[in-house]
Design a protein around this motif. Structure first.
Motif, PDB file in Angstrom:
ATOM      1  N   HIS A  99       0.846  -1.191   0.000  1.00 36.74           N
ATOM      2  CA  HIS A  99       0.000   0.000   0.000  1.00 36.74           C
ATOM      3  C   HIS A  99       0.876   1.234   0.000  1.00 36.74           C
ATOM      4  O   HIS A  99       1.894   1.276   0.699  1.00 36.74           O
ATOM      5  CB  HIS A  99      -0.913  -0.014   1.226  1.00 36.74           C
ATOM      6  N   PRO A 100       0.497   2.287  -0.748  1.00 43.74           N
ATOM      7  CA  PRO A 100       1.333   3.486  -0.805  1.00 43.74           C
ATOM      8  C   PRO A 100       1.650   4.099   0.556  1.00 43.74           C
ATOM      9  O   PRO A 100       2.741   4.636   0.758  1.00 43.74           O
ATOM     10  CB  PRO A 100       0.496   4.439  -1.665  1.00 43.74           C
ATOM     11  N   SER A 101       0.714   4.041   1.510  1.00 41.54           N
ATOM     12  CA  SER A 101       0.965   4.650   2.815  1.00 41.54           C
ATOM     13  C   SER A 101       2.103   3.964   3.553  1.00 41.54           C
ATOM     14  O   SER A 101       2.843   4.601   4.322  1.00 41.54           O
ATOM     15  CB  SER A 101      -0.303   4.620   3.676  1.00 41.54           C
ATOM     16  N   VAL A 102       2.266   2.657   3.325  1.00 43.47           N
ATOM     17  CA  VAL A 102       3.377   1.930   3.940  1.00 43.47           C
ATOM     18  C   VAL A 102       4.698   2.437   3.370  1.00 43.47           C
ATOM     19  O   VAL A 102       5.670   2.653   4.097  1.00 43.47           O
ATOM     20  CB  VAL A 102       3.233   0.413   3.710  1.00 43.47           C
ATOM     21  N   GLY A 103       4.728   2.644   2.060  1.00 49.52           N
ATOM     22  CA  GLY A 103       5.934   3.176   1.433  1.00 49.52           C
ATOM     23  C   GLY A 103       6.285   4.549   1.948  1.00 49.52           C
ATOM     24  O   GLY A 103       7.447   4.834   2.242  1.00 49.52           O
ATOM     25  N   VAL A 104       5.298   5.435   2.087  1.00 47.19           N
ATOM     26  CA  VAL A 104       5.542   6.793   2.570  1.00 47.19           C
ATOM     27  C   VAL A 104       6.038   6.773   4.011  1.00 47.19           C
ATOM     28  O   VAL A 104       6.998   7.479   4.371  1.00 47.19           O
ATOM     29  CB  VAL A 104       4.266   7.644   2.454  1.00 47.19           C
ATOM     30  N   ALA A 156       7.884  -0.485  -4.511  1.00 44.23           N
ATOM     31  CA  ALA A 156       7.307  -1.763  -4.098  1.00 44.23           C
ATOM     32  C   ALA A 156       5.907  -1.587  -3.514  1.00 44.23           C
ATOM     33  O   ALA A 156       5.097  -2.519  -3.542  1.00 44.23           O
ATOM     34  CB  ALA A 156       8.208  -2.442  -3.078  1.00 44.23           C
ATOM     35  N   ASN A 157       5.625  -0.390  -3.002  1.00 40.31           N
ATOM     36  CA  ASN A 157       4.308  -0.131  -2.413  1.00 40.31           C
ATOM     37  C   ASN A 157       3.431   0.746  -3.305  1.00 40.31           C
ATOM     38  O   ASN A 157       2.556   1.462  -2.821  1.00 40.31           O
ATOM     39  CB  ASN A 157       4.486   0.513  -1.031  1.00 40.31           C
ATOM     40  N   ARG A 158       3.700   0.700  -4.596  1.00 38.55           N
ATOM     41  CA  ARG A 158       2.828   1.304  -5.613  1.00 38.55           C
ATOM     42  C   ARG A 158       2.712   2.825  -5.503  1.00 38.55           C
ATOM     43  O   ARG A 158       1.670   3.397  -5.808  1.00 38.55           O
ATOM     44  CB  ARG A 158       1.428   0.683  -5.548  1.00 38.55           C
ATOM     45  N   ASN A 159       3.779   3.474  -5.097  1.00 35.57           N
ATOM     46  CA  ASN A 159       3.778   4.933  -5.110  1.00 35.57           C
ATOM     47  C   ASN A 159       4.123   5.431  -6.507  1.00 35.57           C
ATOM     48  O   ASN A 159       4.825   4.771  -7.263  1.00 35.57           O
ATOM     49  CB  ASN A 159       4.788   5.481  -4.104  1.00 35.57           C
ATOM     50  N   SER A 160       3.649   6.630  -6.823  1.00 33.11           N
ATOM     51  CA  SER A 160       3.908   7.210  -8.139  1.00 33.11           C
ATOM     52  C   SER A 160       5.350   7.684  -8.239  1.00 33.11           C
ATOM     53  O   SER A 160       6.033   7.887  -7.227  1.00 33.11           O
ATOM     54  CB  SER A 160       2.964   8.394  -8.383  1.00 33.11           C
ATOM     55  N   ARG A 161       5.801   7.890  -9.465  1.00 34.05           N
ATOM     56  CA  ARG A 161       7.157   8.404  -9.671  1.00 34.05           C
ATOM     57  C   ARG A 161       7.303   9.801  -9.065  1.00 34.05           C
ATOM     58  O   ARG A 161       8.373  10.160  -8.568  1.00 34.05           O
ATOM     59  CB  ARG A 161       7.491   8.431 -11.165  1.00 34.05           C
ATOM     60  N   ARG A 162       6.232  10.583  -9.072  1.00 30.43           N
ATOM     61  CA  ARG A 162       6.284  11.901  -8.452  1.00 30.43           C
ATOM     62  C   ARG A 162       6.551  11.773  -6.957  1.00 30.43           C
ATOM     63  O   ARG A 162       7.365  12.525  -6.405  1.00 30.43           O
ATOM     64  CB  ARG A 162       4.959  12.623  -8.690  1.00 30.43           C
ATOM     65  N   GLN A 163       5.878  10.831  -6.291  1.00 30.59           N
ATOM     66  CA  GLN A 163       6.123  10.579  -4.881  1.00 30.59           C
ATOM     67  C   GLN A 163       7.552  10.095  -4.645  1.00 30.59           C
ATOM     68  O   GLN A 163       8.199  10.474  -3.672  1.00 30.59           O
ATOM     69  CB  GLN A 163       5.131   9.534  -4.351  1.00 30.59           C
TER      70      GLN A 163
END
Length: 243
Positions: A99-104, A156-163
């Motif tokens: 999940h993106p929040s895990v990556g952030v 790996a957690n589906r974040n965008s390239r901008r993120q």
């Protein structure tokens, strides 16, 4: 000088992140060399400096060794608590549907870690130019891996390239902030002794638990092993040449 060396970590972290985006084929070789570099800093620079300061301040040598163990174990506990290792899970096939929040969250934890890298550089220069340069070189090598981990974690957690680019920039800038903070802080020799012990334990943990396993994560590599030895030998030479 501390700020100049901290600025080098900006380029190192950025280079690591860009390398992760563009080329993973030779990643294990870079990480192998970084692991040797970190080991060399602890063995040939930090531990001799700890011994010298212990004699100079009459502080029992056991005190910084307790600090070393505390640094090793403390960062292990913190790392597990904030899921820094989720940065590697994409490589091992774990949580492939992240999940993106895990990556952030994990990228922010790495940025906090990079802040302490900058503080470490600044405080090491308060000990001596040799200690400062040695620690800075270790941090520069390690921050290349930090950039790799930040990018790998977010992707790996589906974040965008901008993120990805946003948090890579944050991770690259925080060492400069940490080094700048030390311009307003002076730590007495006895305090620096404990700090060096903690940081030596921290570096040993990073090298043994993060960087070296990544170098051999996909397959055993004689090239990575050779570069690990070369990294330690290079630090031995560098420390010997420093004033």
């Amino acid at each position: 000088m501390a700020l100049l060396m901290a600025l080098s970590t900006f380029f190192s972290t950025s280079a690591g992140g860009l390398f992760a985006l563009r080329n993973k084929d030779r990643l294990h070789l870079v990480l192998g060399f970084s692991a040797g570099l970190i080991l060399g800093v602890v063995a040939f620079d930090l531990l001799p400096e700890i011994s010298r300061l212990a004699q100079q301040t009459a502080v029992p040598f056991q005190a910084p060794m307790i600090a070393l163990a505390a640094g090793f174990l403390g960062f292990h506990i913190i790392e597990k608590a904030v899921l820094i290792h989720s940065a590697h899970e994409g490589e091992y096939g774990v949580h492939s549907h992240g999940h993106p929040s895990v990556g952030v969250a994990s990228a922010l934890a790495l940025a906090g870690h990079s802040l302490t890298d900058g503080i470490a550089i600044g405080l090491a220069f308060q000990v001596s130019p040799t200690a400062g340069i040695g620690v800075a070189l270790a941090v520069i090598g390690h921050d290349f891996a930090d950039g790799l981990n930040t990018v790998g974690l977010l992707l790996a957690n589906r974040n965008s390239r901008r993120q990805v680019f946003k948090y890579l920039a944050l991770d690259a800038l925080t060492p400069l902030v940490g080094a700048a903070l030390t311009l307003f802080i002076h730590v007495p020799d006895s305090g620096l002794l404990i700090y060096l012990g903690v940081f030596a334990g921290f570096l040993l943990y990073i090298g043994a638990s993060d960087v070296l396993p990544q170098a051999h994560a996909k397959r055993p590599s004689s090239g990575a092993l050779t570069l690990t030895v070369a990294g330690a030998a290079a630090m031995y030479v560098v420390v010997g040449l420093l004033p």
